[in-house]
Design a protein around this motif. Structure first.
Motif, mmCIF file in Angstrom:
data_model
loop_
_atom_site.group_PDB
_atom_site.id
_atom_site.type_symbol
_atom_site.label_atom_id
_atom_site.label_comp_id
_atom_site.label_asym_id
_atom_site.label_seq_id
_atom_site.Cartn_x
_atom_site.Cartn_y
_atom_site.Cartn_z
ATOM 1 N N ILE A 65 0.847 -1.203 0.000
ATOM 2 C CA ILE A 65 0.000 0.000 0.000
ATOM 3 C C ILE A 65 0.878 1.248 0.000
ATOM 4 C CG2 ILE A 65 -1.727 1.301 1.303
ATOM 5 C CD1 ILE A 65 -2.818 -1.431 2.256
ATOM 6 N N ALA A 66 1.981 1.224 0.747
ATOM 7 C CA ALA A 66 2.879 2.381 0.756
ATOM 8 C C ALA A 66 3.455 2.613 -0.639
ATOM 9 C CB ALA A 66 3.991 2.175 1.788
ATOM 10 N N GLU A 67 3.785 1.513 -1.352
ATOM 11 C CA GLU A 67 4.312 1.662 -2.721
ATOM 12 C C GLU A 67 3.243 2.261 -3.633
ATOM 13 O OE1 GLU A 67 7.360 -2.176 -2.388
ATOM 14 O OE2 GLU A 67 5.596 -2.343 -3.671
ATOM 15 N N LEU A 68 2.011 1.762 -3.497
ATOM 16 C CA LEU A 68 0.922 2.267 -4.342
ATOM 17 C C LEU A 68 0.588 3.722 -4.013
ATOM 18 C CD1 LEU A 68 -1.314 -0.943 -4.262
ATOM 19 C CD2 LEU A 68 -0.321 0.054 -6.310
ATOM 20 N N LEU A 69 0.802 4.101 -2.741
ATOM 21 C CA LEU A 69 0.454 5.454 -2.286
ATOM 22 C C LEU A 69 1.546 6.477 -2.526
ATOM 23 C CD1 LEU A 69 -1.166 5.124 1.252
ATOM 24 C CD2 LEU A 69 -2.105 6.349 -0.700
ATOM 25 N N ALA A 70 2.728 5.993 -2.972
ATOM 26 C CA ALA A 70 3.909 6.857 -2.991
ATOM 27 C C ALA A 70 3.660 8.224 -3.623
ATOM 28 C CB ALA A 70 5.061 6.147 -3.688
ATOM 29 N N LEU A 71 2.829 8.271 -4.645
ATOM 30 C CA LEU A 71 2.620 9.545 -5.352
ATOM 31 C C LEU A 71 1.617 10.464 -4.662
ATOM 32 C CD1 LEU A 71 2.338 8.592 -9.125
ATOM 33 C CD2 LEU A 71 4.041 10.071 -8.062
ATOM 34 N N PHE A 72 0.911 9.951 -3.665
ATOM 35 C CA PHE A 72 -0.274 10.680 -3.206
ATOM 36 C C PHE A 72 -0.248 11.196 -1.780
ATOM 37 C CE2 PHE A 72 -1.383 7.837 -6.601
ATOM 38 C CZ PHE A 72 -1.981 8.723 -7.480
ATOM 39 N N ALA A 73 0.345 10.479 -0.833
ATOM 40 C CA ALA A 73 0.252 10.903 0.565
ATOM 41 C C ALA A 73 1.615 11.386 1.024
ATOM 42 C CB ALA A 73 -0.212 9.747 1.436
ATOM 43 N N ALA A 74 1.659 12.537 1.632
ATOM 44 C CA ALA A 74 2.932 13.093 2.053
ATOM 45 C C ALA A 74 3.561 12.221 3.148
ATOM 46 C CB ALA A 74 2.715 14.508 2.554
ATOM 47 N N GLU A 75 2.774 11.875 4.140
ATOM 48 C CA GLU A 75 3.340 11.100 5.248
ATOM 49 C C GLU A 75 2.472 9.879 5.483
ATOM 50 O OE1 GLU A 75 3.902 13.277 8.965
ATOM 51 O OE2 GLU A 75 3.963 15.054 7.686
ATOM 52 N N VAL A 76 3.119 8.720 5.424
ATOM 53 C CA VAL A 76 2.374 7.492 5.644
ATOM 54 C C VAL A 76 2.910 6.802 6.882
ATOM 55 C CG1 VAL A 76 1.920 5.199 4.704
ATOM 56 C CG2 VAL A 76 1.864 7.167 3.204
ATOM 57 N N THR A 77 2.003 6.406 7.762
ATOM 58 C CA THR A 77 2.413 5.604 8.912
ATOM 59 C C THR A 77 1.466 4.413 8.993
ATOM 60 O OG1 THR A 77 2.878 5.633 11.271
ATOM 61 C CG2 THR A 77 1.020 6.957 10.555
ATOM 62 N N THR A 78 1.747 3.467 9.882
ATOM 63 C CA THR A 78 0.872 2.293 9.963
ATOM 64 C C THR A 78 0.280 2.160 11.359
ATOM 65 O OG1 THR A 78 2.607 0.780 10.677
ATOM 66 C CG2 THR A 78 2.290 1.018 8.300
ATOM 67 N N ALA A 79 -0.867 1.455 11.414
ATOM 68 C CA ALA A 79 -1.510 1.198 12.702
ATOM 69 C C ALA A 79 -0.535 0.450 13.615
ATOM 70 C CB ALA A 79 -2.782 0.385 12.488
ATOM 71 N N GLY A 80 0.256 -0.444 13.027
ATOM 72 C CA GLY A 80 1.243 -1.197 13.808
ATOM 73 C C GLY A 80 2.266 -0.266 14.433
ATOM 74 N N ALA A 81 2.808 0.671 13.621
ATOM 75 C CA ALA A 81 3.836 1.588 14.135
ATOM 76 C C ALA A 81 3.271 2.514 15.204
ATOM 77 C CB ALA A 81 4.411 2.401 12.977
ATOM 78 N N LEU A 82 1.982 2.866 15.098
ATOM 79 C CA LEU A 82 1.361 3.762 16.095
ATOM 80 C C LEU A 82 0.906 2.994 17.332
ATOM 81 C CD1 LEU A 82 -0.863 6.079 13.839
ATOM 82 C CD2 LEU A 82 1.334 6.641 14.911
ATOM 83 N N GLY A 83 1.018 1.666 17.305
ATOM 84 C CA GLY A 83 0.601 0.844 18.446
ATOM 85 C C GLY A 83 -0.910 0.801 18.619
ATOM 86 N N LEU A 84 -1.663 0.993 17.531
ATOM 87 C CA LEU A 84 -3.129 0.944 17.630
ATOM 88 C C LEU A 84 -3.584 -0.511 17.757
ATOM 89 C CD1 LEU A 84 -4.176 3.443 14.788
ATOM 90 C CD2 LEU A 84 -3.625 3.936 17.176
ATOM 91 N N ASP A 85 -4.700 -0.702 18.483
ATOM 92 C CA ASP A 85 -5.252 -2.052 18.621
ATOM 93 C C ASP A 85 -5.792 -2.525 17.282
ATOM 94 O OD1 ASP A 85 -4.687 -2.243 21.268
ATOM 95 O OD2 ASP A 85 -6.656 -1.480 21.907
#
Ligand code: IMP
Length: 201
Positions: free
Chosen positions: A23-43
């Protein structure tokens, strides 16, 4: 009219590293900053939906509410025609708590023994949600056949046993850009982008 993503941070609502990478590869052109639920520690919310789209909505809405940011979730899986569409929404669960996809692929192959019909398809539902509870979903599909034994070490999940119609390599053998040109995820992504994104030039 569909709400558009205005740029800035976007949470990819997944704890699956393979999906997060694609998804990050597909989003590369569109979102300035991408993070993941895993990295944010979300349930991780429980996937109680009966369809891919319902589960994608559950995950995107939970991540958007918990992070206060727009969130993009993917719910996807493999449907095998001779198995009545299974494993479907249970594709991840077949690999067990150890996420052992060699085991999951073997289980499907064992169930298929004797069947001449090796048709299968991947489905991907993408949901884009905002913290205020607004959510849009988009679905993509790719059809193909299952091969045995598994081939290739790229991709993730069931990629080594899936060959898309009109192709010779499994998704596990393909370069990422070749998979992105035809995958169920890329197909759903094209619809999402057309409705909700503008390229960040
Ligand atoms: P879930 O959407 O988190 O429930 O998990 C979907 C599961 O479907 C993944 O863990 C993979 O097993 C499988 N899957 C979804 N997309 C792909 C793909 O692009 N390649 C291979 N397996 C996939």
């Amino acid at each position: 009219m569909t709400r558009r993503f205005a740029g800035g941070s976007l949470v990819i609502a997944t704890h699956n590293p393979g999906k997060a990478r694609e998804i990050a590869e597909l989003l590369a052109l569109f979102a300035a900053e991408v993070t993941t639920a895993g990295a944010l520690g979300l349930d991780e919310p429980e996937e109680t939906g009966a369809t891919f789209a319902e589960n994608a909505r559950i995950k995107a809405l939970a991540a958007a509410k918990d992070s206060g940011l727009p969130a993009l979730a993917d719910d996807s899986g493999l449907e095998v025609r001779a198995l009545g569409g299974r494993p479907g929404v249970r594709s991840a669960r077949l690999a067990g708590p150890a996420k052992d996809f060699a085991l999951a692929m073997r289980q499907i192959e064992d169930k298929l023994k004797g069947s001449l019909d090796r048709s299968a398809n991947f489905i991907c539902a993408l949901a884009l949600a905002w913290p205020d509870g607004y959510c849009e979903t988009f679905e993509g599909r790719v059809d193909g056949v299952l091969v045995w034994p598994p081939r290739g070490t790229r991709g993730f999940g069931y990629d080594p046993v899936f060959v898309a119609h009109g192709h010779a390599l499994t998704f596990g053998e393909m370069a990422p850009e070749d998979k992105h040109a035809l995958s169920h995820r890329a197909c759903a992504f094209r619809k999402l982008v057309a409705a909700c994104f503008e390229p960040a030039l």
